[in-house]
Design an enzyme around this catalytic site. Sequence first.
Site, PDB file in Angstrom:
ATOM      1  N   ARG A 140      64.149 109.045 -57.965  1.00 14.09           N
ATOM      2  CA  ARG A 140      64.168 108.604 -56.568  1.00 14.09           C
ATOM      3  C   ARG A 140      65.188 107.474 -56.476  1.00 14.09           C
ATOM      4  O   ARG A 140      65.087 106.492 -57.182  1.00 14.09           O
ATOM      5  CB  ARG A 140      62.794 108.107 -56.128  1.00 14.09           C
ATOM      6  CG  ARG A 140      61.727 109.187 -56.084  1.00 14.09           C
ATOM      7  CD  ARG A 140      60.405 108.606 -55.594  1.00 14.09           C
ATOM      8  NE  ARG A 140      59.343 109.577 -55.654  1.00 14.09           N
ATOM      9  CZ  ARG A 140      58.889 110.271 -54.607  1.00 14.09           C
ATOM     10  NH1 ARG A 140      59.426 110.096 -53.413  1.00 14.09           N
ATOM     11  NH2 ARG A 140      57.901 111.133 -54.750  1.00 14.09           N
ATOM     12  N   HIS A 168      68.205 103.624 -53.305  1.00 15.52           N
ATOM     13  CA  HIS A 168      67.903 103.327 -51.906  1.00 15.52           C
ATOM     14  C   HIS A 168      68.100 101.851 -51.538  1.00 15.52           C
ATOM     15  O   HIS A 168      67.888 100.968 -52.350  1.00 15.52           O
ATOM     16  CB  HIS A 168      66.454 103.701 -51.583  1.00 15.52           C
ATOM     17  CG  HIS A 168      66.128 105.120 -51.889  1.00 15.52           C
ATOM     18  ND1 HIS A 168      64.921 105.498 -52.391  1.00 15.52           N
ATOM     19  CD2 HIS A 168      66.853 106.263 -51.762  1.00 15.52           C
ATOM     20  CE1 HIS A 168      64.894 106.812 -52.553  1.00 15.52           C
ATOM     21  NE2 HIS A 168      66.065 107.295 -52.187  1.00 15.52           N
ATOM     22  N   LYS A 208      62.943  93.654 -51.942  1.00 14.72           N
ATOM     23  CA  LYS A 208      61.936  94.644 -52.313  1.00 14.72           C
ATOM     24  C   LYS A 208      61.221  94.173 -53.577  1.00 14.72           C
ATOM     25  O   LYS A 208      61.864  93.705 -54.521  1.00 14.72           O
ATOM     26  CB  LYS A 208      62.608  95.996 -52.562  1.00 14.72           C
ATOM     27  CG  LYS A 208      61.655  97.131 -52.869  1.00 14.72           C
ATOM     28  CD  LYS A 208      62.393  98.434 -53.184  1.00 14.72           C
ATOM     29  CE  LYS A 208      62.933  99.079 -51.945  1.00 14.72           C
ATOM     30  NZ  LYS A 208      63.527 100.412 -52.201  1.00 14.72           N
ATOM     31  N   HIS A 241      68.046 100.431 -55.202  1.00 15.35           N
ATOM     32  CA  HIS A 241      66.951 100.607 -56.163  1.00 15.35           C
ATOM     33  C   HIS A 241      66.627 102.086 -56.345  1.00 15.35           C
ATOM     34  O   HIS A 241      66.658 102.867 -55.397  1.00 15.35           O
ATOM     35  CB  HIS A 241      65.690  99.887 -55.678  1.00 15.35           C
ATOM     36  CG  HIS A 241      64.498 100.184 -56.520  1.00 15.35           C
ATOM     37  ND1 HIS A 241      63.498 101.031 -56.110  1.00 15.35           N
ATOM     38  CD2 HIS A 241      64.160  99.762 -57.771  1.00 15.35           C
ATOM     39  CE1 HIS A 241      62.583 101.114 -57.057  1.00 15.35           C
ATOM     40  NE2 HIS A 241      62.962 100.343 -58.079  1.00 15.35           N
ATOM     41  N   TYR A 300      55.937  99.763 -53.374  1.00 16.37           N
ATOM     42  CA  TYR A 300      57.089  98.989 -52.911  1.00 16.37           C
ATOM     43  C   TYR A 300      56.625  98.097 -51.769  1.00 16.37           C
ATOM     44  O   TYR A 300      56.040  98.579 -50.802  1.00 16.37           O
ATOM     45  CB  TYR A 300      58.188  99.892 -52.326  1.00 16.37           C
ATOM     46  CG  TYR A 300      58.411 101.207 -53.016  1.00 16.37           C
ATOM     47  CD1 TYR A 300      59.446 101.357 -53.922  1.00 16.37           C
ATOM     48  CD2 TYR A 300      57.620 102.315 -52.732  1.00 16.37           C
ATOM     49  CE1 TYR A 300      59.689 102.576 -54.526  1.00 16.37           C
ATOM     50  CE2 TYR A 300      57.847 103.525 -53.335  1.00 16.37           C
ATOM     51  CZ  TYR A 300      58.882 103.659 -54.236  1.00 16.37           C
ATOM     52  OH  TYR A 300      59.106 104.868 -54.845  1.00 16.37           O
TER      53      TYR A 300
END
Length: 183
Positions: free
Chosen positions: A63, A66, A76, A123, A136
């Site tokens: 993932r 971002h 974050k 991230h 998160y």
Amino acid sequence: MNGNDIKIEDTGIQGLKIIRLNRFKDLRGSFIKVFNTEFLQANGLQTNLKECYFSISNANVIRGMHFQLPPYEHIKLVYLNSGSILDVVLDIRKTSLTYGQHFSIQIKSEDAILVYIPVGCAHGFLSLEDSTIVSYMQTSVYNKECDHGIHYNSFGMNWKIKLPVISDRDLSFANFKDYNSPF
């Protein structure tokens, strides 16, 4: 999070911190305080959190990478609830001394680690086992128009995986060298 035995470590990326939390164990199991505003602020870390999410991923899922654009940029905080990941942060701040550099750390849920990611960093992570849960916490709310990313395989990170599972959205992100960062 009163500071007893909590360790805040600098990384090779400006402003990126690894926070090693306390894990209290007894016959019932264990207890971890993941977030405490006073402790983080006393250590110079902003904590004005607006949203919290979690994802559940199978093994070999990547993932990322971002981030959100201004005016919805955010700090974050990432916490691994269960499973294990290779967590990756890329500095996309043009004025940063560490612009274009990335940092990675392998985390297991028993490690009790909180990753503090500053504004202007992308991230992502590789899930190393099935049913991995990552939380998160962010200092801004999600905004679809400001939600962006960098292609996971465009900035020199060796993910050490041959056939990752990646969403079409994440595969569509621009390469790092072609991305004109607003940070």
